[in-house]
Design a protein around this motif. Structure first.
Motif, PDB file in Angstrom:
ATOM      1  N   THR A  28       1.096  -1.371   0.014  1.00 45.57           N
ATOM      2  CA  THR A  28      -0.120   0.040  -0.135  1.00 45.57           C
ATOM      3  C   THR A  28       0.947   1.564  -0.180  1.00 45.57           C
ATOM      4  O   THR A  28       1.788   0.572   0.756  1.00 45.57           O
ATOM      5  CB  THR A  28      -0.886   0.229   1.126  1.00 45.57           C
ATOM      6  N   VAL A  29       0.204   2.434  -1.099  1.00 45.90           N
ATOM      7  CA  VAL A  29       1.032   3.737  -1.218  1.00 45.90           C
ATOM      8  C   VAL A  29       0.107   4.592   0.060  1.00 45.90           C
ATOM      9  O   VAL A  29      -0.853   4.327  -0.806  1.00 45.90           O
ATOM     10  CB  VAL A  29       1.904   3.385  -2.500  1.00 45.90           C
ATOM     11  N   TRP A  44      -2.598   2.207  -4.016  1.00 46.60           N
ATOM     12  CA  TRP A  44      -2.248   3.736  -4.058  1.00 46.60           C
ATOM     13  C   TRP A  44      -3.513   3.902  -2.426  1.00 46.60           C
ATOM     14  O   TRP A  44      -4.812   3.725  -3.482  1.00 46.60           O
ATOM     15  CB  TRP A  44      -2.486   4.189  -4.913  1.00 46.60           C
ATOM     16  N   GLU A  45      -3.982   4.283  -1.633  1.00 50.79           N
ATOM     17  CA  GLU A  45      -5.148   4.501  -0.766  1.00 50.79           C
ATOM     18  C   GLU A  45      -4.834   6.258  -0.581  1.00 50.79           C
ATOM     19  O   GLU A  45      -3.815   6.429  -0.075  1.00 50.79           O
ATOM     20  CB  GLU A  45      -4.946   3.723   0.619  1.00 50.79           C
ATOM     21  N   TRP A  46      -5.879   6.825  -0.700  1.00 53.38           N
ATOM     22  CA  TRP A  46      -5.448   8.482  -0.775  1.00 53.38           C
ATOM     23  C   TRP A  46      -6.243   8.667   0.778  1.00 53.38           C
ATOM     24  O   TRP A  46      -7.177   8.128   2.024  1.00 53.38           O
ATOM     25  CB  TRP A  46      -7.437   9.096  -1.220  1.00 53.38           C
ATOM     26  N   THR A  47      -5.323   9.270   1.665  1.00 52.95           N
ATOM     27  CA  THR A  47      -5.392  10.451   3.107  1.00 52.95           C
ATOM     28  C   THR A  47      -6.257  10.874   3.370  1.00 52.95           C
ATOM     29  O   THR A  47      -6.274  11.400   3.845  1.00 52.95           O
ATOM     30  CB  THR A  47      -4.097  10.906   2.995  1.00 52.95           C
ATOM     31  N   HIS A  88      -6.390  14.414  -6.098  1.00 55.96           N
ATOM     32  CA  HIS A  88      -5.023  13.276  -6.696  1.00 55.96           C
ATOM     33  C   HIS A  88      -5.578  12.459  -7.217  1.00 55.96           C
ATOM     34  O   HIS A  88      -6.563  11.617  -6.867  1.00 55.96           O
ATOM     35  CB  HIS A  88      -3.965  12.439  -5.542  1.00 55.96           C
ATOM     36  N   ASN A  89      -4.655  12.152  -8.573  1.00 59.41           N
ATOM     37  CA  ASN A  89      -4.723  10.610  -9.480  1.00 59.41           C
ATOM     38  C   ASN A  89      -3.083  10.187  -9.132  1.00 59.41           C
ATOM     39  O   ASN A  89      -1.926  10.456  -8.577  1.00 59.41           O
ATOM     40  CB  ASN A  89      -5.473  11.252 -10.507  1.00 59.41           C
ATOM     41  N   VAL A  90      -2.977   9.255  -9.469  1.00 59.61           N
ATOM     42  CA  VAL A  90      -2.031   7.822 -10.305  1.00 59.61           C
ATOM     43  C   VAL A  90      -2.204   8.078 -11.345  1.00 59.61           C
ATOM     44  O   VAL A  90      -3.025   7.251 -12.166  1.00 59.61           O
ATOM     45  CB  VAL A  90      -2.576   7.361  -9.200  1.00 59.61           C
ATOM     46  N   GLY A 142      -9.794   7.319   1.684  1.00 60.25           N
ATOM     47  CA  GLY A 142     -10.078   6.272   1.944  1.00 60.25           C
ATOM     48  C   GLY A 142     -10.185   5.206   0.057  1.00 60.25           C
ATOM     49  O   GLY A 142     -10.756   4.229   0.172  1.00 60.25           O
ATOM     50  N   ALA A 143     -10.266   6.312  -0.649  1.00 63.99           N
ATOM     51  CA  ALA A 143     -10.897   5.682  -2.143  1.00 63.99           C
ATOM     52  C   ALA A 143      -9.177   5.568  -2.509  1.00 63.99           C
ATOM     53  O   ALA A 143      -8.259   5.052  -1.882  1.00 63.99           O
ATOM     54  CB  ALA A 143     -10.046   7.103  -2.779  1.00 63.99           C
ATOM     55  N   THR A 144      -9.328   3.981  -3.315  1.00 60.45           N
ATOM     56  CA  THR A 144      -8.804   3.005  -3.665  1.00 60.45           C
ATOM     57  C   THR A 144      -8.098   2.700  -5.272  1.00 60.45           C
ATOM     58  O   THR A 144      -8.465   2.563  -5.650  1.00 60.45           O
ATOM     59  CB  THR A 144      -8.516   1.797  -3.210  1.00 60.45           C
ATOM     60  N   PHE A 145      -6.795   2.516  -5.337  1.00 58.53           N
ATOM     61  CA  PHE A 145      -6.871   2.193  -6.674  1.00 58.53           C
ATOM     62  C   PHE A 145      -5.905   1.205  -6.533  1.00 58.53           C
ATOM     63  O   PHE A 145      -4.922   1.984  -5.861  1.00 58.53           O
ATOM     64  CB  PHE A 145      -6.488   3.451  -7.468  1.00 58.53           C
ATOM     65  N   GLU A 146      -5.381   0.514  -7.497  1.00 57.23           N
ATOM     66  CA  GLU A 146      -4.991  -0.619  -7.643  1.00 57.23           C
ATOM     67  C   GLU A 146      -4.685  -0.866  -8.696  1.00 57.23           C
ATOM     68  O   GLU A 146      -5.506  -1.241  -9.614  1.00 57.23           O
ATOM     69  CB  GLU A 146      -5.064  -2.167  -6.369  1.00 57.23           C
TER      70      GLU A 146
END
Length: 239
Positions: A63-64, A89-92, A98-100, A117-121
């Motif tokens: 997790t980043v 990737w987990e949003w703080t 933000h995006n990745v 809590g949003a996540t992208f993997e």
């Protein structure tokens, strides 16, 4: 090498999903040449929290944080993983939206998100040892919100993630209270000896004995002393 758009998924606490691969299928994974450190190519030089590559080899999922430190960083900035590892990737929720996005478009989380809590993997199933993926946050790239994923090996200083924040497990002995002291465990004999002879029951109590007893009674006895002396004197006169 190619990648499948289905490898990338995004969720906002289960409320949103978006296509994450973008043009990844067309461009594929970019295999690097030379060492991984050379592939960074100074990309992370302006990233304030870049302190080397954090070694997560041996883990299936890493997790980043998105919006780390001052809200404008990925944390850790650079990671080392095995081929096939999934990076989440987990949003703080800090630092705005933000995006990745990978520089080579291998992965793309899509629209910017600000919700914590949003996540992208993305699963690096098709990556090979020596591959490197530099990525950024679109609105904050100029502010140094960039990161790197190295696969298999890296020519860089490795950081042990388990050492982050120190090991505070040892809180000190706090003293050994097991020895509470004897605490008067010997309660004393407490009059365990003989109670003394009760005296010969047939011996008459004299006026002197009565006076001594009265004295032992303290103040009350002092009031009775004259009476005892008078009785004693009368007894002597009658003898």
């Amino acid at each position: 090498m190619t990648s499948d758009a289905d490898d990338a998924t995004m969720s906002r606490r289960g409320l949103f999903r978006a296509g994450a691969a973008g043009a990844a299928a067309a461009t594929g994974l970019a295999a690097g040449s030379g060492t991984v450190a050379a592939q960074y190519g100074g990309y992370l030089d302006d990233v304030g929290n870049y302190d080397g590559t954090h070694d997560y080899t041996g883990q299936d999922e890493v997790t980043v944080a998105v919006g780390a430190v001052n809200g404008l960083r990925f944390g850790p900035a650079a990671i080392l993983i095995d081929p096939g590892t999934t990076v989440v990737w987990e949003w703080t929720g800090e630092g705005g939206a933000h995006n990745v996005v990978a520089e080579d478009e291998t992965f793309d989380s899509g629209e910017t998100v600000s919700e914590a809590g949003a996540t992208f993997e993305y699963a690096f199933d098709d990556a090979s040892e020596g591959d490197t993926f530099n990525y950024y946050c679109t609105p904050h790239k100029a502010a140094g919100m960039k990161g790197g994923v190295a696969v298999g090996s890296v020519d860089d200083d490795l950081v042990d993630p388990s050492a982050d924040g120190g090991d505070g497990s040892d809180g000190g002995d706090g003293g050994d209270g097991s020895d509470g002291g004897d605490g008067g465990s010997d309660g004393g004999d407490g009059g365990s000896g003989d109670g003394g002879d009760g005296g010969d029951s047939g011996t008459p109590l004299t006026a002197g004995d009565i006076g001594a007893l009265a004295l032992s009674l303290g103040f009350a006895g002092a009031l009775l002393i004259p009476l005892f002396y008078a009785a004693h004197r009368k007894a002597n006169d009658e003898q």
